[in-house]
Scaffold this motif. Sequence first.
Motif, mmCIF file in Angstrom:
data_model
loop_
_atom_site.group_PDB
_atom_site.id
_atom_site.type_symbol
_atom_site.label_atom_id
_atom_site.label_comp_id
_atom_site.label_asym_id
_atom_site.label_seq_id
_atom_site.Cartn_x
_atom_site.Cartn_y
_atom_site.Cartn_z
ATOM 1 N N ASP A 71 -3.814 10.110 -2.255
ATOM 2 C CA ASP A 71 -3.671 9.677 -3.322
ATOM 3 C C ASP A 71 -2.859 8.317 -3.028
ATOM 4 O O ASP A 71 -1.963 8.188 -2.293
ATOM 5 N N ALA A 72 -3.301 7.074 -3.334
ATOM 6 C CA ALA A 72 -2.764 5.811 -3.181
ATOM 7 C C ALA A 72 -2.805 5.021 -4.607
ATOM 8 O O ALA A 72 -3.690 4.965 -5.245
ATOM 9 N N THR A 73 -1.864 3.849 -4.242
ATOM 10 C CA THR A 73 -2.027 2.675 -5.007
ATOM 11 C C THR A 73 -1.699 1.606 -4.322
ATOM 12 O O THR A 73 -0.635 1.417 -3.471
ATOM 13 N N THR A 74 -2.585 0.673 -4.485
ATOM 14 C CA THR A 74 -2.503 -0.717 -3.624
ATOM 15 C C THR A 74 -2.226 -1.695 -4.540
ATOM 16 O O THR A 74 -2.931 -2.021 -5.585
ATOM 17 N N THR A 75 -1.169 -2.642 -4.116
ATOM 18 C CA THR A 75 -0.716 -3.655 -4.854
ATOM 19 C C THR A 75 -1.157 -4.853 -4.212
ATOM 20 O O THR A 75 -0.564 -5.048 -3.274
ATOM 21 N N ILE A 76 -1.957 -5.838 -4.674
ATOM 22 C CA ILE A 76 -2.253 -7.039 -4.044
ATOM 23 C C ILE A 76 -1.911 -8.151 -4.913
ATOM 24 O O ILE A 76 -2.384 -8.250 -6.044
ATOM 25 N N THR A 77 -1.162 -8.962 -4.177
ATOM 26 C CA THR A 77 -0.828 -10.432 -4.669
ATOM 27 C C THR A 77 -1.604 -11.299 -4.100
ATOM 28 O O THR A 77 -1.493 -11.527 -2.936
ATOM 29 N N PRO A 111 -11.415 -1.171 4.751
ATOM 30 C CA PRO A 111 -11.858 -0.757 3.194
ATOM 31 C C PRO A 111 -12.015 0.687 3.203
ATOM 32 O O PRO A 111 -11.921 1.240 1.874
ATOM 33 N N ALA A 112 -11.838 1.536 4.267
ATOM 34 C CA ALA A 112 -12.026 3.093 4.229
ATOM 35 C C ALA A 112 -10.664 3.321 3.319
ATOM 36 O O ALA A 112 -10.610 4.251 2.666
ATOM 37 N N TRP A 113 -9.603 2.739 3.425
ATOM 38 C CA TRP A 113 -8.278 3.076 2.918
ATOM 39 C C TRP A 113 -7.472 2.170 1.818
ATOM 40 O O TRP A 113 -6.488 2.791 1.246
ATOM 41 N N PHE A 114 -7.890 0.962 2.014
ATOM 42 C CA PHE A 114 -7.376 0.130 1.047
ATOM 43 C C PHE A 114 -8.333 -1.030 0.584
ATOM 44 O O PHE A 114 -9.095 -1.447 1.299
ATOM 45 N N PRO A 115 -8.278 -1.401 -0.634
ATOM 46 C CA PRO A 115 -9.215 -2.608 -1.055
ATOM 47 C C PRO A 115 -8.675 -3.974 -0.612
ATOM 48 O O PRO A 115 -7.257 -3.799 -0.585
ATOM 49 N N GLY A 116 -9.438 -4.840 -0.178
ATOM 50 C CA GLY A 116 -8.954 -6.045 -0.027
ATOM 51 C C GLY A 116 -9.800 -7.174 0.139
ATOM 52 O O GLY A 116 -10.975 -7.065 -0.129
ATOM 53 N N ASP A 117 -9.509 -7.916 1.041
ATOM 54 C CA ASP A 117 -10.212 -9.135 1.226
ATOM 55 C C ASP A 117 -10.577 -9.060 2.815
ATOM 56 O O ASP A 117 -9.800 -9.495 3.192
ATOM 57 N N ILE A 137 0.775 -1.388 -0.123
ATOM 58 C CA ILE A 137 -0.127 0.106 -0.125
ATOM 59 C C ILE A 137 0.754 1.351 -0.110
ATOM 60 O O ILE A 137 1.688 1.499 1.065
ATOM 61 N N ALA A 138 0.745 2.072 -0.937
ATOM 62 C CA ALA A 138 1.665 3.272 -1.172
ATOM 63 C C ALA A 138 0.749 4.242 -1.205
ATOM 64 O O ALA A 138 -0.432 4.375 -2.208
ATOM 65 N N THR A 159 3.363 -4.419 3.166
ATOM 66 C CA THR A 159 4.196 -3.162 3.139
ATOM 67 C C THR A 159 3.463 -1.924 2.936
ATOM 68 O O THR A 159 2.467 -1.839 2.174
ATOM 69 N N PHE A 160 3.911 -0.941 3.827
ATOM 70 C CA PHE A 160 3.136 0.340 3.532
ATOM 71 C C PHE A 160 4.399 1.379 3.313
ATOM 72 O O PHE A 160 5.489 1.383 3.863
ATOM 73 N N HIS A 161 3.883 2.450 2.138
ATOM 74 C CA HIS A 161 4.921 3.133 1.872
ATOM 75 C C HIS A 161 4.054 4.621 2.093
ATOM 76 O O HIS A 161 2.997 4.669 1.264
ATOM 77 N N VAL A 162 4.289 5.151 3.070
ATOM 78 C CA VAL A 162 3.332 6.516 3.488
ATOM 79 C C VAL A 162 4.258 7.832 3.588
ATOM 80 O O VAL A 162 5.046 7.967 4.012
ATOM 81 N N THR A 163 3.538 8.560 2.632
ATOM 82 C CA THR A 163 4.328 10.004 2.184
ATOM 83 C C THR A 163 3.552 11.084 2.694
ATOM 84 O O THR A 163 2.276 11.080 2.786
ATOM 85 N N VAL A 164 4.051 11.760 3.677
ATOM 86 C CA VAL A 164 3.409 12.903 4.485
ATOM 87 C C VAL A 164 4.277 14.128 4.465
ATOM 88 O O VAL A 164 5.590 14.038 4.157
ATOM 89 N N PRO A 165 3.703 15.317 4.791
ATOM 90 C CA PRO A 165 4.463 16.619 5.068
ATOM 91 C C PRO A 165 5.761 16.341 5.837
ATOM 92 O O PRO A 165 5.354 15.633 7.153
ATOM 93 N N ASP A 166 6.683 16.813 5.714
ATOM 94 C CA ASP A 166 7.700 16.796 6.529
ATOM 95 C C ASP A 166 7.238 17.389 7.891
ATOM 96 O O ASP A 166 6.695 18.472 8.053
ATOM 97 N N GLY A 167 7.648 16.683 9.059
ATOM 98 C CA GLY A 167 7.357 16.995 10.329
ATOM 99 C C GLY A 167 6.046 16.090 10.902
ATOM 100 O O GLY A 167 5.908 15.947 11.993
#
Length: 473
Positions: free
Chosen positions: A78-84, A176-182, A66-67, A192-200
């Motif tokens: 703004d997100a992209t989730t990759t499900i294997t 399911p509020a923030w990522f699609p899945g089962d 989940i990025a 794995t999570f990649h979370v980008t936020v403003p500095d601080g």
Amino acid sequence: MRSRRIIGTALATVLGALAGVPAAAPALAAPGNPGEPRYTAGAPSAGDPYFPDQGNGGYDVRHYDIALSYDPATRYMDATTTITAAATQDMDAFDLDFRGPDVTSLTVNGHKASFTRAGQELVVSPRPKLKAGQTFTVVASYAGTPPVITDPDGSIEGWVPTDDGAFVPGEPQGAPAWFPGDDHPTDKATFTFHVTVPDGVTAVGNGRLVSKTTAGGRTTFVWDQAEPMATYLATVTLGTFTVAESVTPGGVPVYTAVDPRLATQSAAAVARIPDILEYFSSIFGPYPFGSAGAIVDRAPDVGYALESQTKPIFSSAPSVGTMAHELAHQWYGDAVSPARWSDIWLNEGFATYATWLWTEHTGGATAQQTFASSSNYGRAATSSFWQVVTADPGPEDMFGNVPYNRGAMTLHALRGKIGDAVFFKLIKDWVAGHRYGNASTAEFVDAAQKASGMDLTAFFDVWLYQKGKPASW
Ligand code: TRP
Ligand code: ZN
């Protein structure tokens, strides 16, 4: 990773009956050569009556990547989730549970896939179609403001904005509020999570911090949860936090993130994390994950804590008792998760009983005194407390007193019935035997009977399956 199918044959029987054919008959086969794929849609549900929209059939998720980037000022994600995942049937369509913002693109195995949305079902039609046993990759991009979700008991979860970020609790239906899945506890996966936020801003996810990189005024935190996790235990709570890192005497790395405004009030509970983990390891068996910690945030509208895997989240400064409760869940709830939501007492009863044991261990009331108190067995037989069934409280009472207190009473009474040696071996073996998977009340009853060599039917009947205050057991 799915340890159990709830519906399987039951649903197949219903579908067969609806189609007017005998369930077991091979008459369901499409015309064509034997052995040719028969593509059907994956089931839209895991078949759990508490949350019938939750979970899906036709595949097992192995990993979520989940990025996402999130700006607390605009509440825009703004997100992209990759499900294997692995297909468990020949499949021309499958559902994902998703209640998040607009889906801007979706591919399956690199091919653009058509999709529709209805309620929390994101229905995907992969082309080429998928064959049973095939591993496949879904990449879904979405952008907008993720929702706050209201539970049957009126409490909130999902993606809850705070004054400096977001508090992210997922139990029982917030993921399911923030990522699609089962989104059913039976389909555990690594994350794995990649979370980008403003500095601080600090973004805190489950598992280990892999990297933290800053560029162009934004910081990306990468977190990796290497052991299987139920979706409801995922979090990426973010905000202004003071971070501390240490290691328990047993060698488990501990990462704590505390809202600086709550530093004083939460200091005692946060400081006890290593002691609590050491004590629980001594009675429940080794700590089940590669990391531990806690996130203490200020989310006044939430009003509860949640045992997010490796890092419980607190919506206000916790007491030592609440910290102990959430850490106990790492064994009971997280490592071993309920097979169905009606088994919630296996989470809450154990975590509550663990706190009774911690209290006794640290010189407070004995577990027997807590059992007998006016919050527990001391309640009058006429109290409405006794009118909720422990092993089937219903979605509105699943986080009410009964799964917690009557659940803990059940364990204390069981301990009295089968003796300390058998009881403590039973609850330790329970974790060792089911960790990273799921287990049901019926399996616990069975395990208790096997461990003790006793017929405990009447015992569990009065404590778990019947209303009313147990009078004898
Ligand atoms: N499982 C949490 C705990 O006891 C409590 C919890 C999670 C909760 N989700 C909830 C309570 C929703 C009320 C409503 O540690
Ligand atoms: Zn709990």
